[in-house]
Write a protein that holds these residues in place. Sequence first.
Motif, PDB file in Angstrom:
ATOM      1  N   TYR A  38       0.852  -1.192   0.000  1.00 33.58           N
ATOM      2  CA  TYR A  38       0.000   0.000   0.000  1.00 33.58           C
ATOM      3  C   TYR A  38       0.889   1.244   0.000  1.00 33.58           C
ATOM      4  N   VAL A  39       0.583   2.155  -0.896  1.00 34.07           N
ATOM      5  CA  VAL A  39       1.389   3.368  -1.047  1.00 34.07           C
ATOM      6  C   VAL A  39       0.458   4.575  -1.024  1.00 34.07           C
ATOM      7  N   GLU A  40       0.854   5.616  -0.284  1.00 32.46           N
ATOM      8  CA  GLU A  40       0.063   6.845  -0.223  1.00 32.46           C
ATOM      9  C   GLU A  40       0.796   7.966  -0.946  1.00 32.46           C
ATOM     10  N   GLY A  41       0.055   8.753  -1.697  1.00 36.80           N
ATOM     11  CA  GLY A  41       0.641   9.890  -2.394  1.00 36.80           C
ATOM     12  C   GLY A  41      -0.420  10.729  -3.079  1.00 36.80           C
ATOM     13  N   GLU A  42       0.021  11.819  -3.654  1.00 42.23           N
ATOM     14  CA  GLU A  42      -0.885  12.711  -4.379  1.00 42.23           C
ATOM     15  C   GLU A  42      -0.738  12.470  -5.874  1.00 42.23           C
ATOM     16  N   ILE A  43      -1.872  12.419  -6.582  1.00 42.71           N
ATOM     17  CA  ILE A  43      -1.825  12.222  -8.035  1.00 42.71           C
ATOM     18  C   ILE A  43      -1.404  13.537  -8.686  1.00 42.71           C
ATOM     19  N   SER A  44      -0.212  13.535  -9.274  1.00 43.09           N
ATOM     20  CA  SER A  44       0.306  14.760  -9.889  1.00 43.09           C
ATOM     21  C   SER A  44       0.178  14.740 -11.410  1.00 43.09           C
ATOM     22  N   THR A  57       1.049   9.416 -12.020  1.00 46.61           N
ATOM     23  CA  THR A  57       2.254   9.694 -11.236  1.00 46.61           C
ATOM     24  C   THR A  57       1.822  10.070  -9.838  1.00 46.61           C
ATOM     25  N   LEU A  58       2.377   9.361  -8.857  1.00 46.39           N
ATOM     26  CA  LEU A  58       2.143   9.691  -7.455  1.00 46.39           C
ATOM     27  C   LEU A  58       3.355  10.434  -6.917  1.00 46.39           C
ATOM     28  N   LYS A  59       3.085  11.408  -6.040  1.00 43.87           N
ATOM     29  CA  LYS A  59       4.197  12.154  -5.471  1.00 43.87           C
ATOM     30  C   LYS A  59       3.979  12.369  -3.984  1.00 43.87           C
ATOM     31  N   ASP A  60       5.073  12.579  -3.267  1.00 40.13           N
ATOM     32  CA  ASP A  60       5.007  13.107  -1.914  1.00 40.13           C
ATOM     33  C   ASP A  60       5.868  14.361  -1.895  1.00 40.13           C
ATOM     34  N   THR A  64       8.683  11.099  -6.669  1.00 39.97           N
ATOM     35  CA  THR A  64       7.556  10.702  -7.505  1.00 39.97           C
ATOM     36  C   THR A  64       7.749   9.259  -7.938  1.00 39.97           C
ATOM     37  N   VAL A  65       6.654   8.606  -8.324  1.00 39.64           N
ATOM     38  CA  VAL A  65       6.727   7.255  -8.845  1.00 39.64           C
ATOM     39  C   VAL A  65       5.636   7.095  -9.907  1.00 39.64           C
TER      40      VAL A  65
END
Length: 336
Positions: A38-44, A57-60, A64-65
């Motif tokens: 499980y990974v948490e991040g913001e959709i950029s 792309t997810l970022k914190d 980014t990933v």
Amino acid sequence: MCILYAYMSDKEVKIFTVSEINNNVKEVLELQFQEYIYVEGEISQANTAQSGHMYLTLKDSISTVRCTLWSARVNRLNTFPELGLQVIVKCRVSFYEKNGSYQLDIIEMKSSSIGRFHELFEKLKIKLKNEGLFEESFKKKLPKYPKKIAVITSLTGSVIEDIIKVAQRRLPYIELDIYGCNVQGENCAKSIISQLIAINKLGNSDVIIIARGGGSLEDLIEYNNELLARQIYNSNIPVIAAVGHETDTTIVDLVSDIRAATPSEAAEIATQFSKDDILKNIEEMKNYIDQNISSKIKDIKYYLLNKKNIVDKNNPVNKINSYNQTLDLLSESLGS
């Protein structure tokens, strides 16, 4: 597979191809993450290919990933991916050999703000409940026959049309004043507060409806604003709340005088007695008055008849005639 060797500094060195390196990295990486994570991040970033596959792309705050979301899974998601949305994804770590980059293969997705939404909601609910803002005894009663309804909502969309249609069908004489506001986003609560103040300052409305169409839980965050709750509580005019869906409860719902599931229902509640109800009440009152008058007339007639009988019984002429008859009888008795 062809293995090449080179001689550098009199030492034999193995030379890998790019594909070989990528294959080895893929094996090592995917072996390390064999289970779902499980990974948490913001959709950029969010792009949809013609095939329906989505590339996100997810970022914190630091990194980014890249992520893949195959088309077959898109329609099964509870939360649709949108730019700026904070999410928690269930995924599998994979490695794409062609460009030598790793990515997350998304299986499920949910908004991580929902947890914070409930946390803030519960804290504020307990605080305001302890202060008595939800007490039924403090809720204002709606007028039976309102003349003017103030509606706070977006100036675009079907909400206004629904409220106007229902209100005018039920009470054709009703006057509706529409006050525009933001129904979601950062300025939502502030704009509603501003309109509540303006309506109460004018003081010529009988009911206030705060309305919006359906939306996600994220769209309702502003309706858990403490200042907005207190403004509704302090309103001199009764407030009907019609925000979100019936299953989604907000602080605005709890502090308002009445909660409606939809804007149309709010219009029905505000016009609780329709023109048909009014006409029916008039007819019932007319029948009631007719029956009462008829009953009163009968009572008066009975009363007058009794009085007449009493008067007749005590009429002096009747008394004299009765005495004359007695004298006649006595005279006859003496003559015989």
